[in-house]
Every structure is written in C-alpha cells, then in structure tokens.
Design an enzyme around this catalytic site. Structure first.
Site: not given
Ligand SMILES: C[S@@+](CC[C@H](N)C(=O)[O-])C[C@H]1O[C@@H](n2cnc3c(N)ncnc32)[C@H](O)[C@@H]1O
Length: 287
Positions: A42, A157
């Site tokens: 990445r 996000d």
């Molecule tokens: C795997 S995705 C899950 C998306 C959705 N909630 C689902 O279950 O399909 C995880 C998301 O968490 C976000 N994320 C990671 N760390 C975070 C943080 N500290 N605060 C807010 N979002 C975060 C990432 O950018 C990513 O878009």
C-alpha cells in the site's frame, strides 16, 4: 514479487515500528508483523504517487525531511482497509426493520414529534452501509404508509478518499448484486457506459445521507448526543481491546437511552462497565 524487491524498497524493522506506532496513536489501527507485506504494498503505491522510488525514500520523506504532518492524511488513506458491501451482515437490517424501528416508534417522545429518526454510520467507508440504511428506512416508511418518514443519516469515516467516493454514490455494477431487485429498481440508476458498468443511487436517497470526516480516536465527537441508532461495524476489529472500550464508551455518549448500537459480527462489546444490554447478535441497547 514483494520478496524480490530490493531492500531499500522494503520497510526496515525500525521504519515498520515507527509507522506502526504513528498509525496506532493517530487512528487506533494496529498493524501486526503479519501485515507487513500488505502495508509495504500500500505504501509503495503512495511512494510512486510522490515520485519516490523506494520505501526507504518514502520513510526518509516522512520522518527525516519533515513531511509527516502534510503527508498524514494520504498515509491514513493508504493504510485503511475500506472493504464494504450493500446489505452486509443482513440480519442487522432485518433486526432494524422487525424490531428496532417498531420499538423506537413507540418511545414516549417520538410519536407525532417532528424529530427525525437519527442514525449514524460511524465508519462508513465508500457508503454502502449508510445507503443501505437509507433504502431500508425509505422502504419502512413506504410499508407503513409514511413515504416521507423523517430520518437523518450521518455517515463518517477517517479516510478522506472513501468519503469523496461515498458522496458520489457511484459503484461498480457487481456491488449492486447484493441489493434486492425491487430496491435496485427503485433506488439505482445504471450508467449507459457498457465498458464500465456502474450504478448510482438516486438523488432522493443521496440527499438523506450526510457525510463528514471523523476520527473515532478523537477525544470528543462534535455530534449530537441523541442518536437513535449507531452502526459501528468492522472497524473495532482493527483496534486493541482498551481502544475498543474507549471508542465504545464514547459512542454510548451519543446514543440516547433505548437507542441501538450495531457492531460487526466478529466484534465484541466487552465489560459490564458499558451501559449496554445485549439484545441480538452484535446488537446492543443503551441503558
Ligand atoms: C472495513 S471498513 C467497514 C465499513 C462498513 N462499516 C462495513 O461494515 O461495511 C472500515 C472503515 O473504518 C475506517 N476507520 C479506520 N480507523 C478509523 C478511525 N480511527 N476513525 C474512523 N474511521 C476509521 C476505515 O477508513 C474504513 O473505511
């Protein structure tokens, strides 16, 4: 391929540790050694964008040349895993329709009030989760003779790139396969470009969802405190246990008593100190 990379294009242990602690401190995400090759891939893509030939150069750019502050947003965008789907963990949406929404509708201060139902998707990635909520709530309104059923969905996000995509609400056609055909017909428009088939959510649905940047690691969330429903799914899994607990207790502050918290099916809500009662698989009610 990666194993063949010259050593300057690999992360040294020192750089891997520095990056790991920076990322964990800033956004909670733990990067175990087993993820090193993935992280390298990445960051290599990010280094190429900056015309830096190797990961060694990228780390020098970050840590020695004083660019950390200005690079942080892109670094986080590169590191986060943003996989998502429409109707992911669908029993949550069934629970919402069959149990949570009818229950919330009977709350003393709700009937007849103009207050919209407030929902928050707290790690929304490219938007499939909040748009699924918007479809489900719109359908709930239609089924209950209230086509203008008032609701507001906030979707946040940490990753700026996914937020920009989410606002566009354009998805590859394959992603739409998870949407029941009847709903797809009502809420999606197909592109005419047969070489790059995409779908887009209709404007009436798009305008029900408001996107914003929010880091769950921030000490306070500048949001209303009376959410009816919070979805925080498939993000806690990246945090260590104490961080999960801290984030969950902050989420509780924004959930009104009787409101519902949904976490991912592989995530757990720990400890009796949280004011939450388990009501269904990966669903909790605020006491
Ligand atoms: C795997 S995705 C899950 C998306 C959705 N909630 C689902 O279950 O399909 C995880 C998301 O968490 C976000 N994320 C990671 N760390 C975070 C943080 N500290 N605060 C807010 N979002 C975060 C990432 O950018 C990513 O878009």
């Amino acid at each position: 391929m990666d194993d063949a990379s010259p050593s300057e294009d690999r992360l040294s242990d020192r750089d891997f540790n520095r990056l790991g602690s920076l990322i964990q401190t800033h956004c909670g995400i733990r990067i175990p050694p087993a993820k090193k090759v993935m992280v390298e891939g990445r960051l290599r893509r990010r280094a190429r964008v900056l015309a830096l030939p190797t990961l060694n150069d990228y780390c020098r750019h970050l840590f020695d040349d004083g660019n950390l502050h200005q690079e942080l947003t892109d670094l986080i965008d590169a590191i986060t895993t943003n996989k998502t789907e429409f109707f992911r963990e669908n029993n949550h949406f069934r629970f919402l329709v069959n149990t949570a929404l009818p229950d919330l509708a009977t709350r003393p201060h709700r009937p007849g009030s103009n207050r919209p139902l407030k929902l928050w998707s707290a790690a929304c990635a490219t938007g499939a989760e909040p748009y699924t909520l918007a479809m489900v709530l719109s359908e709930y309104g239609r089924a209950n003779g209230k086509p203008t059923f008032p609701f507001d969905i906030l979707a946040t996000d940490i990753c700026t790139e996914v937020l920009a995509q989410a606002k566009q609400a354009i998805y590859p056609e394959e992603m739409a396969a998870a949407i029941p055909p009847e709903l797809a017909k009502r809420y999606l428009r197909r592109s005419r470009d047969r070489n790059r088939p995409t779908v887009r959510l209709v404007p009436e649905l798009r305008q029900r969802v408001h996107f914003g940047h929010l880091n769950l690691m921030d000490s306070d969330y500048p949001l209303e405190q009376d959410m009816d429903v919070i979805f925080c799914r498939n993000v806690l899994i990246y945090f260590d246990k104490p961080t999960q607990h801290t984030v969950l207790s902050k989420l509780c502050r924004h959930l009104r008593p009787g409101g519902y918290l949904f976490v991912g099916h592989s995530e757990s809500v720990l400890g009796s100190t949280l004011p939450l009662t388990h009501v269904a698989t990966a669903v909790f009610m605020r006491r």
